[in-house]
Design an enzyme around this catalytic site. Structure first.
Site, mmCIF file in Angstrom:
data_model
loop_
_atom_site.group_PDB
_atom_site.id
_atom_site.type_symbol
_atom_site.label_atom_id
_atom_site.label_comp_id
_atom_site.label_asym_id
_atom_site.label_seq_id
_atom_site.Cartn_x
_atom_site.Cartn_y
_atom_site.Cartn_z
ATOM 1 N N THR A 87 1.039 -1.269 -0.023
ATOM 2 C CA THR A 87 0.048 -0.117 0.230
ATOM 3 C C THR A 87 0.782 1.310 -0.101
ATOM 4 O O THR A 87 1.694 1.376 0.930
ATOM 5 C CB THR A 87 -0.985 0.027 1.261
ATOM 6 O OG1 THR A 87 -1.655 -1.383 1.245
ATOM 7 C CG2 THR A 87 -1.737 1.131 1.308
ATOM 8 N N LYS A 162 -7.985 1.493 -3.213
ATOM 9 C CA LYS A 162 -7.632 1.120 -1.714
ATOM 10 C C LYS A 162 -7.853 2.095 -0.857
ATOM 11 O O LYS A 162 -8.535 2.022 0.370
ATOM 12 C CB LYS A 162 -6.326 0.410 -1.736
ATOM 13 C CG LYS A 162 -5.727 0.545 -0.267
ATOM 14 C CD LYS A 162 -5.788 -1.176 0.093
ATOM 15 C CE LYS A 162 -5.200 -1.034 1.741
ATOM 16 N NZ LYS A 162 -5.331 -2.354 2.282
ATOM 17 N N LYS A 237 -2.021 5.130 8.692
ATOM 18 C CA LYS A 237 -1.326 4.924 7.481
ATOM 19 C C LYS A 237 -2.126 5.043 6.191
ATOM 20 O O LYS A 237 -2.016 6.103 5.270
ATOM 21 C CB LYS A 237 -0.517 3.591 7.358
ATOM 22 C CG LYS A 237 0.160 3.620 5.821
ATOM 23 C CD LYS A 237 0.959 2.340 5.652
ATOM 24 C CE LYS A 237 1.185 2.286 4.105
ATOM 25 N NZ LYS A 237 1.941 1.080 3.859
HETATM 26 P P1 NAD Z 1 6.170 -5.722 7.363
HETATM 27 O O1 NAD Z 1 6.913 -4.558 8.179
HETATM 28 O O2 NAD Z 1 5.609 -6.646 8.212
HETATM 29 O O3 NAD Z 1 6.872 -6.213 6.058
HETATM 30 C C1 NAD Z 1 7.565 -5.496 5.372
HETATM 31 C C2 NAD Z 1 8.789 -6.239 4.786
HETATM 32 O O4 NAD Z 1 9.638 -5.357 4.075
HETATM 33 C C3 NAD Z 1 9.652 -6.232 6.369
HETATM 34 O O5 NAD Z 1 10.043 -7.798 6.243
HETATM 35 C C4 NAD Z 1 10.905 -5.379 5.614
HETATM 36 O O6 NAD Z 1 12.167 -6.013 6.218
HETATM 37 C C5 NAD Z 1 11.177 -5.276 4.136
HETATM 38 N N1 NAD Z 1 11.790 -4.546 3.766
HETATM 39 C C6 NAD Z 1 11.683 -3.328 4.053
HETATM 40 N N2 NAD Z 1 12.655 -2.328 3.265
HETATM 41 C C7 NAD Z 1 13.148 -3.541 2.318
HETATM 42 C C8 NAD Z 1 14.093 -3.169 1.186
HETATM 43 N N3 NAD Z 1 14.691 -2.115 0.786
HETATM 44 N N4 NAD Z 1 14.448 -4.380 0.624
HETATM 45 C C9 NAD Z 1 13.556 -5.428 0.965
HETATM 46 N N5 NAD Z 1 12.712 -5.703 2.045
HETATM 47 C C10 NAD Z 1 12.635 -4.703 2.569
HETATM 48 O O7 NAD Z 1 4.799 -4.943 6.697
HETATM 49 P P2 NAD Z 1 3.506 -5.861 6.151
HETATM 50 O O8 NAD Z 1 2.528 -5.799 7.495
HETATM 51 O O9 NAD Z 1 3.907 -7.059 5.610
HETATM 52 O O10 NAD Z 1 2.829 -4.866 5.123
HETATM 53 C C11 NAD Z 1 3.341 -4.855 3.906
HETATM 54 C C12 NAD Z 1 2.421 -4.134 2.994
HETATM 55 O O11 NAD Z 1 1.195 -4.362 3.063
HETATM 56 C C13 NAD Z 1 2.446 -2.488 3.680
HETATM 57 O O12 NAD Z 1 2.282 -1.502 2.431
HETATM 58 C C14 NAD Z 1 0.917 -2.656 4.232
HETATM 59 O O13 NAD Z 1 0.338 -1.158 4.433
HETATM 60 C C15 NAD Z 1 0.290 -3.537 3.352
HETATM 61 N N6 NAD Z 1 -0.975 -4.131 4.164
HETATM 62 C C16 NAD Z 1 -0.584 -4.568 5.429
HETATM 63 C C17 NAD Z 1 -1.768 -5.352 5.909
HETATM 64 C C18 NAD Z 1 -1.600 -5.961 7.326
HETATM 65 O O14 NAD Z 1 -2.617 -6.163 8.030
HETATM 66 N N7 NAD Z 1 -0.440 -6.380 7.655
HETATM 67 C C19 NAD Z 1 -2.973 -5.204 5.128
HETATM 68 C C20 NAD Z 1 -3.065 -4.825 3.886
HETATM 69 C C21 NAD Z 1 -2.103 -4.220 3.483
#
Ligand code: NAD
Length: 289
Positions: A87, A162, A237
């Site tokens: 997102t 979204k 967010k």
């Molecule tokens: P998270 O923080 O658990 O995962 C993000 C991952 O990206 C981490 O493991 C981090 O180490 C990795 N990362 C960061 N910078 C990086 C880079 N330069 N290279 C490689 N890896 C890198 O977050 P999440 O909960 O998995 O969410 C991910 C996305 O999904 C976000 O944009 C969030 O808004 C969206 N989202 C989350 C949910 C939820 O319920 N968690 C629901 C819908 C959408």
């Protein structure tokens, strides 16, 4: 299909695992040291992306997406499809599309709804923006990771859908909490209020499927001491992205703006890890203030 998966956090790890379990050849990369069943780890983005037909990203925000795309695009195979499921702000998504098409790559912005539970169960909903060809290319991956994929339009349309959805969700959740709180003060039984609203014109997902009052309606985070679910910080967010987009296109979103202030206050008070339906408790506390 040979798939590269970058960003294997709470959402990305189970999505990548599901693709591997479905028989795809998945190579993953994350800055953190993560092990995902069936997914080979690569030490760099370049090695992860090498030879991949589909490159999926699931990253925290638009700034990080821009940095990661700067590493992916020069090494991606011509004709490959870049599928960003993070997102992010609409402008970052549109810029990512532009850079991809300049390099002869297909691209989609396809944020998800469904949370970690949906990612694990393979029941996410994808809302996608990009060309018909790119959407068709990614369809088999959508089928593994989700139960539904809606092609919303051109570049950025997935992110736009979204943030519109989540802004409406925040407003309807706050409205449901306000109705319950007012009902309490008027001496109304919560179950009776639910029975009326859930079958009347106040009907909405926040009340019917995700009731913020414990013990009322189907099981929801309120029945589990407001453990998320969907954390208030994640809602904040998405609200921030909606307000950023609204400002850019001069759209009036007064309730979206107020919802942003209320969730900002919740996060500032150290309650960002609680489910967003815990807004009800904040209203109840404020009654006596
Ligand atoms: P998270 O923080 O658990 O995962 C993000 C991952 O990206 C981490 O493991 C981090 O180490 C990795 N990362 C960061 N910078 C990086 C880079 N330069 N290279 C490689 N890896 C890198 O977050 P999440 O909960 O998995 O969410 C991910 C996305 O999904 C976000 O944009 C969030 O808004 C969206 N989202 C989350 C949910 C939820 O319920 N968690 C629901 C819908 C959408």
């Amino acid at each position: 299909m040979k798939i590269a998966f970058i960003g294997m956090g709470n959402m990305g790890a189970p999505m990548a695992a599901n693709l591997a379990a479905a028989g795809h050849d998945v190579t993953g990369f994350d800055l953190a040291d993560v092990a995902v069943a069936g997914v080979q780890q690569a030490p760099t983005i370049a090695e992860t992306v090498e030879g991949a037909e589909l490159v999926i990203t699931m990253l925290p925000n638009g700034e990080i997406l821009r940095r990661v795309y700067a590493d992916i695009i020069p090494v991606a195979k011509v004709g490959a499809c870049l599928l960003d499921c993070s997102t992010v702000d609409v402008q970052s998504a549109r810029d990512a599309h532009q850079q991809s098409s300049d390099a002869g790559l297909l691209s989609l912005d396809a944020p998800v709804s469904g949370g970690v539970g949906g990612a694990t169960a393979g029941t996410l909903t994808f809302m996608a923006g990009g060309s018909d060809i790119a959407f068709a290319f990614a369809e088999s991956a959508f089928e593994v990771m989700g139960q539904k994929a809606v092609h919303c339009g051109e570049a950025g349309a997935g992110q736009s859908a979204k943030i519109c959805n989540n802004m409406l969700l925040a407003v309807s959740m706050i409205g449901s909490c306000e109705a319950i709180n007012l009902g309490d003060k008027l001496g109304l039984d919560r179950q009776k209020l639910f029975d009326v609203v859930s079958t009347s014109s106040g009907y909405c997902w926040s009340m019917n499927a995700y009731c913020p009052a414990p013990g009322v309606g189907p099981q929801s985070p309120s029945d589990n001491d407001y453990q998320p679910g969907f954390a208030a910080s994640l809602m904040l967010k998405d609200l921030g992205l909606s307000q950023q987009a609204a400002e850019q296109v001069s759209a009036q979103t007064p309730l979206g703006a107020h919802a942003t202030q209320l969730y900002q206050a919740m996060v500032d008070d150290g309650q960002g890890d609680r489910d967003f339906s815990a807004m009800l408790l904040r209203l109840m506390q404020a009654n006596s203030a």
